[in-house]
Design a protein around this motif. Structure first.
Motif, PDB file in Angstrom:
ATOM      1  N   ARG A 331      20.444  40.639  40.892  1.00 31.23           N
ATOM      2  CA  ARG A 331      20.551  41.102  42.280  1.00 31.23           C
ATOM      3  C   ARG A 331      20.934  39.943  43.205  1.00 31.23           C
ATOM      4  O   ARG A 331      21.727  40.122  44.140  1.00 31.23           O
ATOM      5  N   SER A 332      20.388  38.764  42.930  1.00 31.55           N
ATOM      6  CA  SER A 332      20.744  37.588  43.726  1.00 31.55           C
ATOM      7  C   SER A 332      22.226  37.269  43.594  1.00 31.55           C
ATOM      8  O   SER A 332      22.912  36.973  44.582  1.00 31.55           O
ATOM      9  N   ILE A 337      22.514  36.506  47.703  1.00 33.33           N
ATOM     10  CA  ILE A 337      21.337  36.118  48.476  1.00 33.33           C
ATOM     11  C   ILE A 337      20.452  35.224  47.615  1.00 33.33           C
ATOM     12  O   ILE A 337      20.505  35.281  46.379  1.00 33.33           O
ATOM     13  N   PRO A 338      19.646  34.373  48.224  1.00 29.17           N
ATOM     14  CA  PRO A 338      18.794  33.471  47.431  1.00 29.17           C
ATOM     15  C   PRO A 338      17.674  34.226  46.721  1.00 29.17           C
ATOM     16  O   PRO A 338      17.242  35.297  47.165  1.00 29.17           O
ATOM     17  N   ILE A 339      17.198  33.642  45.622  1.00 26.69           N
ATOM     18  CA  ILE A 339      16.055  34.211  44.899  1.00 26.69           C
ATOM     19  C   ILE A 339      14.784  33.750  45.599  1.00 26.69           C
ATOM     20  O   ILE A 339      14.466  32.567  45.615  1.00 26.69           O
ATOM     21  N   ASN A 340      14.094  34.696  46.213  1.00 29.19           N
ATOM     22  CA  ASN A 340      12.850  34.370  46.903  1.00 29.19           C
ATOM     23  C   ASN A 340      11.813  35.440  46.618  1.00 29.19           C
ATOM     24  O   ASN A 340      12.067  36.404  45.877  1.00 29.19           O
ATOM     25  N   LEU A 341      10.659  35.303  47.234  1.00 34.56           N
ATOM     26  CA  LEU A 341       9.552  36.218  46.978  1.00 34.56           C
ATOM     27  C   LEU A 341       9.872  37.642  47.422  1.00 34.56           C
ATOM     28  O   LEU A 341       9.488  38.613  46.763  1.00 34.56           O
ATOM     29  N   GLU A 342      10.580  37.772  48.537  1.00 38.52           N
ATOM     30  CA  GLU A 342      10.924  39.110  49.048  1.00 38.52           C
ATOM     31  C   GLU A 342      11.816  39.851  48.050  1.00 38.52           C
ATOM     32  O   GLU A 342      11.617  41.037  47.783  1.00 38.52           O
TER      33      GLU A 342
END
Length: 453
Positions: A331-332, A337-342
């Motif tokens: 998905r990133s 988009i960056p890989i983050n907690l959200e």
């Protein structure tokens, strides 16, 4: 002579020191077989049993060995690892036999059966308290360290790593003992091949292949033999021949031999002949290490807090963990988009919560509505096809989408667990052979996974 004894003592001290810093199974597999050979021009010459071991020891532990050597002998300490002279000579014979080496980065074809996944090796298997005994037993059988251990039965739910260990044994034997003939297949493959052999009047050839041309048999999903009397008889005779010839066998299943319905006593005895080792769900620390291993091997860059979050939420099995990691990275990449907690929370929401919300009652209602039958009919003893087939589908879906044990599923349909297992087998086989049944099951799966129930 005195200097040789002294250098050999240095090597033994190095092995002891390195052993304290690496996992025990890694030490036993790669460094324990390496022996001191001689000193040549001030260089310690070590001897590995084969080229594969030489490369692994040098690539993975070379810096550790050199560090310990310099601690003991000073900054001028040097060493090399060679393949033992005895192994080189046998290697010349093997080259003359035209044994083909596997291509890099490709799945490996054993001597017969399905391909071995290139990443299903001992090196890629993450060892934890949940699977340590199964790992050790598999490695011991593959390394032929225990001549008394010829048979191993790996037991676990789907997605826990029993196929990984089975294939790891195949990889290890092919790399270390390339003259050994490895057969890797499912019990369903064996059954289908036997039926085809009878149809084509080639049953003697079939028997000869498994009884005389196989050195290591890796047989997966033996519970699928339930109710197949003819196959059970043939397999039991084949196993007797292999065991009498001191061949190695690994079985895998979701069920203990005694819990597989419609399995003859002789085959139950053969499955229980050796070690039975279960693999349990991994704990949090092991789940973190699994994700870290997958991340490194695939070149992913994922923050520690994301790894910890995935490990805390995706608790069912290894496949679910892999699904979460792939979902986050894919998905990133696709969305830029960056890989983050959200992002991780959004991916986990579609994986973890989905299964928690699906119950046996929901599945029963969904199946009844689709087939326009009553709940009373679904759990009745009726053997009408219009009732029995929906019941079998519902039992199959209950096993797939809930964590309920087989006994509980059977009770929810007023059936014994053996009947429930039989129903699951009927649908599993039907999906492969019946296009319309496959579409029906896929429709139910889509509705359950989308929450449309």
């Amino acid at each position: 002579m005195g200097k040789l004894i002294f250098m050999e003592a240095i090597w033994n001290s190095i092995k002891i020191a390195v052993k304290m810093t690496i996992p025990e199974h890694s030490y036993r597999m790669w460094l324990e077989p390496v022996e001191f050979n001689r000193v040549e021009n001030g260089v310690m010459v070590l001897s590995a049993p084969n080229y594969f071991s030489q490369k692994r020891a040098q690539d993975n532990y070379g810096s550790l060995i050199l560090s310990e050597l310099k601690k003991i002998s000073g900054e001028n300490g040097r060493y090399i690892i060679e393949v033992s002279e005895r192994r080189r000579k046998t290697g010349l014979v093997k080259v003359q036999k035209s044994i083909q080496l596997p291509l890099p980065n490709e799945n490996i074809q054993p001597h017969y059966g399905r391909f071995l996944r290139k990443d299903f090796t001992f090196d890629h298997f993450v060892v934890g308290g949940n699977n340590e005994f199964a790992f050790t037993a598999s490695l011991s059988l593959a390394a032929k360290k225990n001549s008394q251990q010829n048979c191993l039965f790996l037991l676990s739910k789907t997605g826990m790593g029993k196929s990984h260990l089975s294939q790891a044994v195949g990889h290890h034997i092919i790399s270390q003992y390339p003259e050994e003939r490895v057969y890797y297949l499912t019990a369903e493959d064996f059954s289908n091949e036997m039926v085809q052999a009878y149809r084509t009047d080639s049953i003697d050839k079939f028997k000869g292949k498994y009884r005389k041309e196989c050195d290591i048999l890796l047989l997966e999903d033996v519970h699928s033999l339930s109710g197949k009397e003819r196959t059970q008889i043939e397999l039991a005779l084949t196993l007797d021949t292999l065991l009498d010839a001191d061949k190695k066998i690994i079985f895998s299943s979701c069920y203990l031999p005694g819990d597989i319905p419609k399995l003859n006593d002789k085959l139950k005895s053969r499955f229980s002949y050796g070690i039975i080792s279960s693999i349990e769900p991994p704990n949090f620390r092991t789940r973190v290490r699994i994700l870290q291993k997958k991340m490194l091997s695939n070149g992913y860059q994922v923050q520690e807090e994301v790894i910890n979050y995935l490990a805390s939420e995706l608790t069912e099995d290894v496949r679910q963990l892999e699904s979460g990691l792939i979902g986050v990275t894919a998905r990133s990449s696709l969305m830029g988009i960056p890989i983050n907690l959200e992002l991780a929370e959004n991916v986990v929401k579609n994986i973890a919560q989905r299964k928690k919300n699906i119950t046996i009652d929901i599945i029963k209602k969904l199946v009844c509505k689709h087939f326009n039958i009553s709940l009373i009919d679904l759990v009745s003893s009726s053997r009408k096809q219009t009732v029995m087939r929906p019941r079998q589908i519902a039992i199959y879906l209950s096993r797939r989408y809930t964590d309920s044990p087989l006994q509980t599923i059977g009770k929810c349909f007023n059936k014994y667990h053996a009947t429930a297992l039989h129903s699951i087998g009927v649908i599993e086989r039907g999906i492969k052979d019946n296009g319309s049944l496959k579409k029906q099951v896929e429709l139910f799966s889509q509705k359950l996974e989308s929450g449309n129930f």
